[in-house]
Design an enzyme around this catalytic site. Structure first.
Site, short mmCIF file in Angstrom:
data_model
loop_
_atom_site.label_atom_id
_atom_site.label_comp_id
_atom_site.label_asym_id
_atom_site.label_seq_id
_atom_site.Cartn_x
_atom_site.Cartn_y
_atom_site.Cartn_z
CG ASP A 38 -2.10 0.89 1.12
OD1 ASP A 38 -2.36 1.41 0.02
OD2 ASP A 38 -2.78 1.09 2.14
CG HIS B 284 -0.45 2.37 -9.35
ND1 HIS B 284 -0.57 2.01 -8.03
CD2 HIS B 284 -1.58 3.07 -9.65
CE1 HIS B 284 -1.74 2.47 -7.55
NE2 HIS B 284 -2.36 3.12 -8.52
CG LEU C 224 9.34 -16.84 -4.01
CD1 LEU C 224 9.41 -16.88 -2.48
CD2 LEU C 224 9.60 -15.41 -4.48
C1 IPE Z 1 -5.41 -2.75 -0.30
O1 IPE Z 1 -5.09 -1.40 -0.39
C2 IPE Z 1 -5.32 -3.40 -1.63
C3 IPE Z 1 -3.97 -3.47 -2.22
C4 IPE Z 1 -2.88 -3.10 -1.64
C5 IPE Z 1 -3.92 -4.00 -3.53
P1 IPE Z 1 -6.19 -0.27 -0.53
O2 IPE Z 1 -5.49 1.02 -0.60
O3 IPE Z 1 -7.14 -0.61 -1.61
O4 IPE Z 1 -6.98 -0.44 0.86
P2 IPE Z 1 -7.84 0.59 1.69
O5 IPE Z 1 -8.89 1.14 0.78
O6 IPE Z 1 -6.91 1.63 2.18
O7 IPE Z 1 -8.40 -0.22 2.81
C1 IPE Z 2 -1.54 0.33 -3.39
O1 IPE Z 2 -1.36 1.70 -3.37
C2 IPE Z 2 -1.77 -0.21 -4.79
C3 IPE Z 2 -3.17 -0.55 -5.07
C4 IPE Z 2 -4.13 -0.61 -4.20
C5 IPE Z 2 -3.48 -0.89 -6.46
P1 IPE Z 2 -2.56 2.71 -3.35
O2 IPE Z 2 -2.95 3.00 -4.75
O3 IPE Z 2 -3.67 2.21 -2.48
O4 IPE Z 2 -1.88 3.98 -2.69
P2 IPE Z 2 -2.49 4.95 -1.59
O5 IPE Z 2 -2.99 4.10 -0.48
O6 IPE Z 2 -3.59 5.70 -2.24
O7 IPE Z 2 -1.34 5.80 -1.19
MG MG Z 3 -4.09 2.39 -0.52
#
Ligand code: IPE
Ligand code: IPE
Ligand code: MG
Length: 233
Positions: free
Chosen positions: A13, A30, A124
């Site tokens: 995240d 990303h 892995l």
């Molecule tokens: C969880 O992250 C999903 C991934 C890392 C792919 P999100 O950013 O979607 O989760 P929330 O919305 O903060 O709970």
């Molecule tokens: C995690 O990073 C990747 C996905 C959920 C696809 P985020 O896109 O949730 O990044 P934040 O949480 O908004 O910083």
């Molecule tokens: Mg996120």
């Protein structure tokens, strides 16, 4: 005494916030995050981990803007087109878990090809959770079991934790020993709910694009200081 450490699951995240801090579009986060995926998978292998499960896209992430979802899917296409070359060369076995019917046909075809071509790799086991939601996974398993009971293929008394685990997308993979979430959020966000019953948790403030092998090593060292009790005294 060292704890067994076969399987690490990661909630990757913080890509969006990493990009925002630099005044960049979310998809730039990303892109950097995808590079870190390759690096961390190689690091996990070098650190002796047997299974790594990475949360790349949740069922709920489909609710994001069209631009962001398209950007993520195209990034995935790019890595699939290159065949996740570095991972393949590193003897990594790749498997995708999640709701495939939500993904474009060309993407699913490449995913299946990659799973097939890496199936014999040994170093892995990398599971990439894509269009993944744990509640959906559990419901899918429940429906499958219900159908098999109805058809007489299994009887009610045969349903136990093992048979249920074997119905999940993660079938055959031991439960995670350790769950890491980056970016400072302390929640599970619909990830591996059944499988993490006795996992250890580590939450780091590091944003996923800044995560690296050193931090992974430190987290493993921290994990090794813990006492896993499984309810025993
Ligand atoms: C969880 O992250 C999903 C991934 C890392 C792919 P999100 O950013 O979607 O989760 P929330 O919305 O903060 O709970
Ligand atoms: C995690 O990073 C990747 C996905 C959920 C696809 P985020 O896109 O949730 O990044 P934040 O949480 O908004 O910083
Ligand atoms: Mg996120």
């Amino acid at each position: 005494m060292t704890n067994k450490l076969e399987h690490i699951a990661v909630i990757m995240d913080g890509n969006g916030r990493w990009a925002a801090k630099r005044g960049l579009p979310r998809n730039a986060g990303h892109k950097k995050g995808a590079e870190v995926v390759i690096e961390v998978a190689k690091a996990a292998k070098e650190l002796g981990v047997k299974f790594l499960t990475l949360y790349a896209f949740s069922t709920e992430n489909w609710k994001r803007s069209r631009e962001e979802v398209d950007g993520l899917m195209n990034l995935l296409r790019e890595y699939l087109a290159k065949d996740f070359k570095e991972l393949k060369e590193n003897d990594v076995r790749i498997r995708f878990i999640g709701e495939r019917q939500m993904l474009a046909d060309d993407i699913v075809a490449k995913m299946e090809e990659l799973e097939k071509s890496t199936a014999q790799n040994k170093s892995l086991g990398l599971q990439i959770a894509l269009s993944y939601g744990s509640r959906q996974e559990i419901l899918h398993a429940v429906k499958q079991i219900a159908a098999e009971v109805k058809s007489g293929d299994i009887s009610l008394k045969d349903i136990d934790e093992q048979t249920f685990s074997a119905m999940l997308y993660t079938a055959g993979v031991p439960d995670p020993d350790l769950v890491i979430r980056t970016s400072g959020e302390q929640r599970i966000s619909n990830y591996l709910l059944w499988q993490i019953a006795y996992a250890e948790f580590f939450f780091t403030k590091t944003l996923w694009p800044d995560f690296n092998k050193n931090e992974l090593r430190e987290i493993i060292e921290n994990y090794q200081t813990r006492e896993r009790r499984y309810g025993k005294a």
